[in-house]
Design a protein around this motif. Structure first.
Motif, PDB file in Angstrom:
ATOM      1  N   ARG A  52      25.682  38.890  45.663  1.00 44.57           N
ATOM      2  CA  ARG A  52      25.121  39.701  46.262  1.00 44.57           C
ATOM      3  C   ARG A  52      26.574  40.485  46.891  1.00 44.57           C
ATOM      4  NH1 ARG A  52      21.877  42.583  43.667  1.00 44.57           N
ATOM      5  NH2 ARG A  52      21.707  44.287  45.491  1.00 44.57           N
ATOM      6  N   ARG A  53      27.817  39.457  46.207  1.00 43.91           N
ATOM      7  CA  ARG A  53      28.615  39.677  47.381  1.00 43.91           C
ATOM      8  C   ARG A  53      29.380  41.558  45.918  1.00 43.91           C
ATOM      9  NH1 ARG A  53      33.207  35.926  48.827  1.00 43.91           N
ATOM     10  NH2 ARG A  53      31.276  34.519  48.142  1.00 43.91           N
ATOM     11  N   ASP A  54      30.020  41.552  47.142  1.00 47.53           N
ATOM     12  CA  ASP A  54      30.829  43.061  46.880  1.00 47.53           C
ATOM     13  C   ASP A  54      31.881  42.638  46.758  1.00 47.53           C
ATOM     14  OD1 ASP A  54      28.751  44.599  47.336  1.00 47.53           O
ATOM     15  OD2 ASP A  54      28.929  45.171  49.134  1.00 47.53           O
ATOM     16  N   HIS A  55      32.609  43.119  45.402  1.00 50.74           N
ATOM     17  CA  HIS A  55      34.216  42.973  45.225  1.00 50.74           C
ATOM     18  C   HIS A  55      34.800  44.664  44.753  1.00 50.74           C
ATOM     19  CE1 HIS A  55      33.495  38.679  43.806  1.00 50.74           C
ATOM     20  NE2 HIS A  55      32.533  39.800  43.485  1.00 50.74           N
ATOM     21  N   ALA A  56      35.825  44.643  44.812  1.00 50.99           N
ATOM     22  CA  ALA A  56      37.515  45.408  44.770  1.00 50.99           C
ATOM     23  C   ALA A  56      37.305  45.671  43.653  1.00 50.99           C
ATOM     24  CB  ALA A  56      38.251  46.075  45.684  1.00 50.99           C
ATOM     25  N   TYR A  57      36.923  46.430  42.019  1.00 49.54           N
ATOM     26  CA  TYR A  57      37.388  46.179  41.603  1.00 49.54           C
ATOM     27  C   TYR A  57      38.894  47.053  40.307  1.00 49.54           C
ATOM     28  CZ  TYR A  57      37.724  45.226  36.034  1.00 49.54           C
ATOM     29  OH  TYR A  57      38.322  45.385  34.774  1.00 49.54           O
ATOM     30  N   ILE A  58      40.301  46.871  40.175  1.00 50.13           N
ATOM     31  CA  ILE A  58      40.320  47.454  39.287  1.00 50.13           C
ATOM     32  C   ILE A  58      40.785  47.540  38.310  1.00 50.13           C
ATOM     33  CG2 ILE A  58      42.908  48.568  39.373  1.00 50.13           C
ATOM     34  CD1 ILE A  58      43.290  47.628  42.793  1.00 50.13           C
ATOM     35  N   THR A  59      40.780  48.034  37.268  1.00 52.26           N
ATOM     36  CA  THR A  59      40.263  48.027  35.628  1.00 52.26           C
ATOM     37  C   THR A  59      42.624  47.541  35.327  1.00 52.26           C
ATOM     38  OG1 THR A  59      38.974  49.616  35.462  1.00 52.26           O
ATOM     39  CG2 THR A  59      39.994  48.953  33.900  1.00 52.26           C
ATOM     40  N   PRO A  60      41.776  46.946  34.837  1.00 53.21           N
ATOM     41  CA  PRO A  60      43.217  46.679  34.067  1.00 53.21           C
ATOM     42  C   PRO A  60      44.002  47.635  32.869  1.00 53.21           C
ATOM     43  CG  PRO A  60      42.003  44.953  32.920  1.00 53.21           C
ATOM     44  CD  PRO A  60      41.573  46.732  34.075  1.00 53.21           C
ATOM     45  N   VAL A  61      45.428  47.703  33.209  1.00 57.40           N
ATOM     46  CA  VAL A  61      45.739  48.928  32.216  1.00 57.40           C
ATOM     47  C   VAL A  61      46.134  48.690  31.493  1.00 57.40           C
ATOM     48  CG1 VAL A  61      47.382  50.859  32.126  1.00 57.40           C
ATOM     49  CG2 VAL A  61      45.975  50.396  33.774  1.00 57.40           C
ATOM     50  N   TYR A  62      46.697  48.840  29.731  1.00 56.74           N
ATOM     51  CA  TYR A  62      47.443  47.978  28.220  1.00 56.74           C
ATOM     52  C   TYR A  62      47.944  49.479  28.234  1.00 56.74           C
ATOM     53  CZ  TYR A  62      43.321  44.129  29.232  1.00 56.74           C
ATOM     54  OH  TYR A  62      42.901  43.685  29.764  1.00 56.74           O
ATOM     55  N   PRO A  63      49.316  48.769  27.607  1.00 60.49           N
ATOM     56  CA  PRO A  63      50.187  49.834  26.907  1.00 60.49           C
ATOM     57  C   PRO A  63      49.773  50.275  25.575  1.00 60.49           C
ATOM     58  CG  PRO A  63      50.814  48.151  26.518  1.00 60.49           C
ATOM     59  CD  PRO A  63      50.222  47.418  27.647  1.00 60.49           C
ATOM     60  N   CYS A  64      49.338  51.548  25.134  1.00 59.36           N
ATOM     61  CA  CYS A  64      49.350  51.498  23.523  1.00 59.36           C
ATOM     62  C   CYS A  64      49.595  51.415  22.776  1.00 59.36           C
ATOM     63  CB  CYS A  64      48.743  53.131  23.953  1.00 59.36           C
ATOM     64  SG  CYS A  64      48.445  54.049  22.164  1.00 59.36           S
ATOM     65  N   PRO A  65      49.583  51.579  21.263  1.00 56.70           N
ATOM     66  CA  PRO A  65      50.888  51.642  20.560  1.00 56.70           C
ATOM     67  C   PRO A  65      52.060  52.824  20.849  1.00 56.70           C
ATOM     68  CG  PRO A  65      48.965  50.854  20.004  1.00 56.70           C
ATOM     69  CD  PRO A  65      48.428  51.191  20.640  1.00 56.70           C
ATOM     70  N   CYS A  66      51.436  54.083  21.359  1.00 55.11           N
ATOM     71  CA  CYS A  66      52.490  55.122  21.523  1.00 55.11           C
ATOM     72  C   CYS A  66      53.392  55.139  23.203  1.00 55.11           C
ATOM     73  CB  CYS A  66      51.940  55.976  21.620  1.00 55.11           C
ATOM     74  SG  CYS A  66      50.880  55.928  23.365  1.00 55.11           S
ATOM     75  N   GLY A  67      53.244  53.360  23.722  1.00 53.10           N
ATOM     76  CA  GLY A  67      53.883  53.646  25.023  1.00 53.10           C
ATOM     77  C   GLY A  67      53.197  53.673  26.468  1.00 53.10           C
ATOM     78  N   ALA A  68      52.232  54.932  25.314  1.00 52.93           N
ATOM     79  CA  ALA A  68      51.473  55.130  27.360  1.00 52.93           C
ATOM     80  C   ALA A  68      50.404  54.138  28.468  1.00 52.93           C
ATOM     81  CB  ALA A  68      50.656  56.503  26.880  1.00 52.93           C
ATOM     82  N   PRO A  69      50.186  54.008  29.359  1.00 52.25           N
ATOM     83  CA  PRO A  69      49.095  53.253  30.150  1.00 52.25           C
ATOM     84  C   PRO A  69      47.503  53.590  29.902  1.00 52.25           C
ATOM     85  CG  PRO A  69      50.347  54.415  31.549  1.00 52.25           C
ATOM     86  CD  PRO A  69      50.910  55.244  29.888  1.00 52.25           C
ATOM     87  N   THR A  70      47.289  52.509  28.684  1.00 49.12           N
ATOM     88  CA  THR A  70      45.468  52.532  28.503  1.00 49.12           C
ATOM     89  C   THR A  70      44.548  51.848  29.681  1.00 49.12           C
ATOM     90  OG1 THR A  70      46.610  53.696  26.748  1.00 49.12           O
ATOM     91  CG2 THR A  70      44.176  53.243  26.501  1.00 49.12           C
TER      92      THR A  70
END
Length: 234
Positions: A12-30
């Motif tokens: 029952r612990r609460d967390h603040a989760y931030i989704t990791p961002v990966y680079p698309c082959p086009c270069g845009a963060p995804t």
């Protein structure tokens, strides 16, 4: 990225989760779109399909498979974070064609001098020699193959060499790509027996260079990212 509240259903612990961002082959963060308010599920066993989620790049519209978001709670529970599924009316665009780039290296490279392959260790040595010829610096071979299966490391690069007599499979290609992604470096794959069709297709989508080597120790490109690497050099 905005944090999302996640509660562990075990402690029952609460967390603040931030989704990791990966680079698309086009270069845009995804990044996958997390379902706010949806309960996280403990991972009791893993399957390869469950570890991946389809994500659409907002820059180029490409659909690709990315690691499913997870969170490790201090109580020891690993949680799978729910993500929003893609809508059915956003089909993936056709894959972009890769055109080998003209050589842009400041100085022409001399002819590559291969080394004969007689053992699996020779295959790693031939690949390391080839990467040095491409211009990579600080090329180091692993003395013993680690659990990550990374055989060669260089400045800004990791490489794997498959010396088996069967075609390299999809999972091996994806594992190398993940290792490179986690280390924020490029990846290159070498194989003696070639690649399964789905492995080659996946590498094309990830812009991962694939090479095959014969027993003379001469790598040959088998996809457009490899052609481009030869053209531009490291």
């Amino acid at each position: 990225m905005e944090s999302v509240p996640v509660r562990c259903p075990v402690c029952r612990r609460d967390h603040a989760y931030i989704t990791p961002v990966y680079p698309c082959p086009c270069g845009a963060p995804t990044a996958p779109h997390v379902q706010r308010g949806a309960p996280a599920e403990p991972i009791t066993h893993r399957t390869w399909n469950d570890d991946w989620v389809t994500v659409r790049c907002t820059g180029c519209g490409r659909h690709d498979q990315w690691p499913h978001p997870e969170l490790c709670c201090p109580c020891g529970t690993v949680l799978r974070i729910p993500v929003r599924p893609l809508t059915a009316h956003t089909p993936p665009p056709p894959g972009p064609s890769h055109i080998p780039l003209p050589r842009t290296a400041s100085h022409p490279r001399p002819a590559f001098r291969p080394m004969t392959i007689r053992t699996a260790r020779d295959a790693v040595g031939a690949a390391a020699l080839y990467l040095s010829w491409l211009g990579y610096r600080q090329v180091v071979q692993a003395r013993e193959r680690p659990s990550s299966r990374i055989d060669i490391r260089a400045a800004g690069l990791v490489a794997q060499v498959d010396s088996l007599t069967t075609a390299t499979v999809l999972r091996d290609v994806e594992c190398l790509w993940l290792n490179a992604l986690n280390a924020s470096v490029a990846g290159v794959f070498f194989s003696l027996a070639g690649y399964a069709p789905d492995a080659r297709q996946r590498a094309d989508g990830l812009a991962l260079p694939l090479f095959v080597m014969d027993l003379t120790g001469t790598p040959q490109p088998v996809n457009s990212p490899a052609d481009e690497l030869i053209s531009t050099g490291a």
